[in-house]
Motif scaffolding. Structure first.
Motif: not given
Length: 148
Positions: A5-6, A18-22, A94-95, A108-114
């Motif tokens: 998720s983002l 925003a941050i990425y969460c695995q 780490a991002m 769009e960025a979230a989609r690019g990060m799957w």
């Protein structure tokens, strides 16, 4: 298995930090933790300052290492007392939090990060969007938690 998720917060000018969460990105976990434990701008800003995270916890404080995270989860279960920030595990790549110009760029960025879900904190409230269901848009977090 991970559910990416983002997580972001929208600013007055429409931009989003925003941050990425695995892991555990589905509404019944990340959505519930965000709703219950990240209720004001100060807490959300502290979460953004952690950068990329592995697991969202109750407070925006990073574990020192993976062993501390495992001990905390064994003791407290989910959600852990802290947030597992990926950057604390010695990952040089780490991002850090990213800034997007608007919601479209954020999605769009979230989609690019799957990422499967995106969460957005706006005006002291959380909303979520399921990126695998093109028929849905943004919804209040409580609506999505009950469906998950």
């Amino acid at each position: 298995m991970t559910t990416r998720s983002l997580i972001g917060m929208q600013h007055g000018d429409g931009s989003i930090t925003a941050i990425y969460c695995q892991c555990d990105g589905y509404p019944s976990y990340n959505g519930k933790v965000l709703r219950d434990h990240y209720t004001d701008t100060t807490q959300v800003e502290a979460l953004m300052a952690l950068g990329e995270i592995d697991v969202l916890g109750q407070t925006p404080a990073a574990f020192m290492d993976d062993a501390e995270k495992r001990r905390d989860i064994d003791k407290n279960g989910y959600p852990p007392s802290k947030t597992a920030a990926a950057s604390t595990y010695g990952k040089n790549d780490a991002m850090q939090a990213a800034v997007y110009v608007d919601r479209d760029a954020f999605v769009e960025a979230a989609r690019g990060m799957w990422a499967e879900y995106v969460y957005l904190f706006v005006n002291d409230a959380w909303s979520v969007r399921d990126l695998y269901d093109e028929n849905t848009g943004w919804a209040p977090i409580d609506d999505s938690i009950s469906k998950d």
